[in-house]
Every structure is written in C-alpha cells, then in structure tokens.
Scaffold this active site. Sequence first.
Site, PDB file in Angstrom:
ATOM      1  N   SER A 124       0.826  -1.196   0.000  1.00 28.78           N
ATOM      2  CA  SER A 124       0.000   0.000   0.000  1.00 28.78           C
ATOM      3  C   SER A 124       0.861   1.247   0.000  1.00 28.78           C
ATOM      4  CB  SER A 124      -0.858  -0.026   1.270  1.00 28.78           C
ATOM      5  OG  SER A 124      -1.447   1.224   1.473  1.00 28.78           O
ATOM      6  N   TYR A 179      -1.218  -0.999  10.804  1.00 20.80           N
ATOM      7  CA  TYR A 179      -1.548  -1.570   9.491  1.00 20.80           C
ATOM      8  C   TYR A 179      -0.382  -1.348   8.524  1.00 20.80           C
ATOM      9  CZ  TYR A 179      -3.401  -1.742   4.737  1.00 20.80           C
ATOM     10  OH  TYR A 179      -3.565  -2.001   3.399  1.00 20.80           O
ATOM     11  N   LYS A 219       2.518  -3.962   6.513  1.00 24.00           N
ATOM     12  CA  LYS A 219       2.871  -3.969   5.082  1.00 24.00           C
ATOM     13  C   LYS A 219       4.381  -3.816   4.911  1.00 24.00           C
ATOM     14  CE  LYS A 219      -1.244  -4.494   3.406  1.00 24.00           C
ATOM     15  NZ  LYS A 219      -1.593  -5.825   2.912  1.00 24.00           N
TER      16      LYS A 219
END
Length: 349
Positions: free
Chosen positions: A124, A148, A152
């Site tokens: 992302s 989050y 990643k």
Amino acid sequence: MAVLVTGGAGYIGSHTCVELLEKDYEIVVIDNFSNSQPESLKRVSEITGKIFPVIEVDLRNREDVEDIFKQFNIQAVIHFAALKAVGESVTKSLLYYQNNLISLLNILDVMDQYSVQQIVFSSSATVYGDNGRSPLKEETHTGAVNPYGQTKLMAEKILEDLSASNREWKSVILRYFNPVGAHESGKIGEDPGGVPNNLMPYLSQVAVGQRTHLSVFGCDYPTKDGTGVRDYIHIMDLAAGHVKALQFLENNEGCHTFNLGTGKGYSVLEMIHVFQQVTGIPIPYQIVDRRAGDIAECFANPKKAEKHLEWKAVRTLSDMCRDTWRWQSSNPFGYHPQSKMKTKKASGA
Ligand SMILES: NC(=O)c1ccc[n+]([C@@H]2O[C@H](COP(=O)([O-])OP(=O)(O)OC[C@H]3O[C@@H](n4cnc5c(N)ncnc54)[C@H](O)[C@@H]3O)[C@@H](O)[C@H]2O)c1
C-alpha cells in the site's frame, strides 16, 4: 496449474479474479470471509461464465493452507488476504500483526515446501507515511505511521529477505494508491462493512440515500483547494496490474516493488464535483476539522510499472464515478440482503 488467490472474495481480489479468468488463468480462491461475502465470487462466475474452487480457509491455520497445496497444482500465489482498516489497527494492533503477518508467513512456508516460489503481494501507498513529497517513487523513504502500515512494511521486508536468501524465490510487491470504482457490469464492487473509512464508498452511500451528508476532513491543507489530494485508481486498472505482475514473475528473478497509481492527484472537492456531474445527484457535504493521521497530498509516480510491467492505468475519473454509481445504485446494500432502509431512486447509471 492454477493461481492461488488468497482473500479473493474481497474488493480487490474479486475484481482481479474476473481479470484472471478473462485472461484464461485457472484460479483457486481461499478466504475466511472475515471481511467479505461468498456472494462476490458467485458474481465473478456470473460475469465470466466460469466456475472455480472457492474454499473457506483462515490463513492463520498452516495445516489448512497446506491442504490446499496437497489438493491443487498451484503455480503462483496472489496474496490479498489481510485486515486493512487503519483506525482499527491502532486499537487492535495485535490482531493486525497476527492476522497479516502469520498469514503471510504460513503461505510462504507452505509455498516453499511445495516449491511454489512466485508471489504477488498487496502492499500500500501507506508505507510512505508522511515522509515523501508526491509524486512518490518506489525508492522514496518509507515510514509507516500505524500498525496496518507497519504490517505492510514488515511483509515487504520478509519478501525482500526471502528473495535475497534464495534466488528461486520471485516476488512482486504492488503498492496500491486509492482503488475505487467497480466492474463495469455493476455486479461486483466495494462493500465495506459498517461506516466506510474511504471517500468513494461514503460518497456513493450518500448518493443512494443511506447517509445524509459527506464530511470533508479539513479545507486548510496546502493543496489546490485546501482539501486532501489522493491518487484514485480504477479497480479494473488495478486488477490488470496483477496479471501483468504474474507475467513479469515468469521472466524476472528477485523481489521487485511497483507503485500502482495513475500519477494524478484529485482533491476531495474535485471528486465530489465529478461524481455529481456523472450521476446527476447532488451530494450534500460539510467541511469539518482535519482527521488525525491524514496527510495533505499523496500520489504516485507510476513510471516504473509502466516501463517494467508494461502496465498503465487507462480509465478516467468519470469512469471511476460512473462505475461506482452503477454498482452502488444496483446494490444499495452491497452483497447483503435488502434492508428496509429507504433509498433514493437510482439515476445516471
Ligand atoms: N482497498 C484499499 O484501499 C487498499 C489499498 C492498499 C492496499 N490494500 C491491500 O490490498 C489487499 C486487498 O484489499 P481489499 O480492499 O480487497 O480488502 P478486503 O477486506 O475487501 O479483502 C481482503 C480479503 O481477505 C480476507 N482475509 C483477511 N484475513 C484473512 C485470513 N486470515 N485468512 C483468509 N482470508 C482473510 C477477507 O475476508 C477479505 O475477503 C489487502 O492486503 C489490503 O491491505 C488495499
């Protein structure tokens, strides 16, 4: 030989399944349906006229993952499965680290055991944090600002180390910018549970009458009109990028990272304006305070993907709005059974 699609019932996964089937790939889908409905995959079959195995598996259970590799002849994996709500990742950080990292480690471990060493991974633009100046290049310094994003970044590092330790391992890391829109049939689209965190699903829920108005978070950013600027990319362009990534893996060793964006930034007010123009539906909105953690501007430099994946986003902002609206107006409650809530009459699609 089949491509294993983890998290294939989700928003990006389901659209990528359509693209894969239309390009004649065989697919096997696994999902635990923690943030999706099996209905999305039934509709993938309706769109493509093809059936494929769908198996309920939680990737945190290694044995269940291994069963899939025993049962099917897997040639490569596209790994979408993850939890993705930034705010929730702050309050439930352990759940995010467990779900996103244990799932990845399990799939890699089983792949290694079965000598399946080609993976496309969903990363992302959030990994850039608020470090770089847009347009963001792949080599821009990273620095995630929430759990989050950390999952990643950690996953990217795991894949890089794996390719460095064993040249048989080939991986493509795709850093998505802001996927929006829906398949042009209107049969599949984004179906966020609860209150949407992202602009486009919120906007379309206002348009369909489920919400009274849109809140615009901040009008004093140093951007063209003071509202936040993002790189919105049509979901079918993003899906096409995955097929290109699979093709790239066939001929390229090592671990490669690509931005998937359009390279253009649009403000929140521009999005509202184009959505209204395309659908003919007025969107009531209110400017409110900035939202914690939001940055002013984030858009990609997509040149590396254009050059090496031979991929380019081709759909326009009007396409994104039109297709979002076609999906939302024909499925006001997403994949869920009809609710009694009243909706405005759909138009413009
Ligand atoms: N949508 C975005 O804006 C966006 C942006 C950048 C990156 N991503 C990443 O792209 C991927 C797909 O995103 P999406 O928008 O389609 O999300 P989504 O929630 O719609 O899809 C993810 C799917 O994974 C499944 N899943 C989650 N944990 C699982 C587990 N342990 N075992 C099996 N299945 C599991 C969910 O049920 C869901 O179907 C995610 O990795 C996400 O982090 C999404």
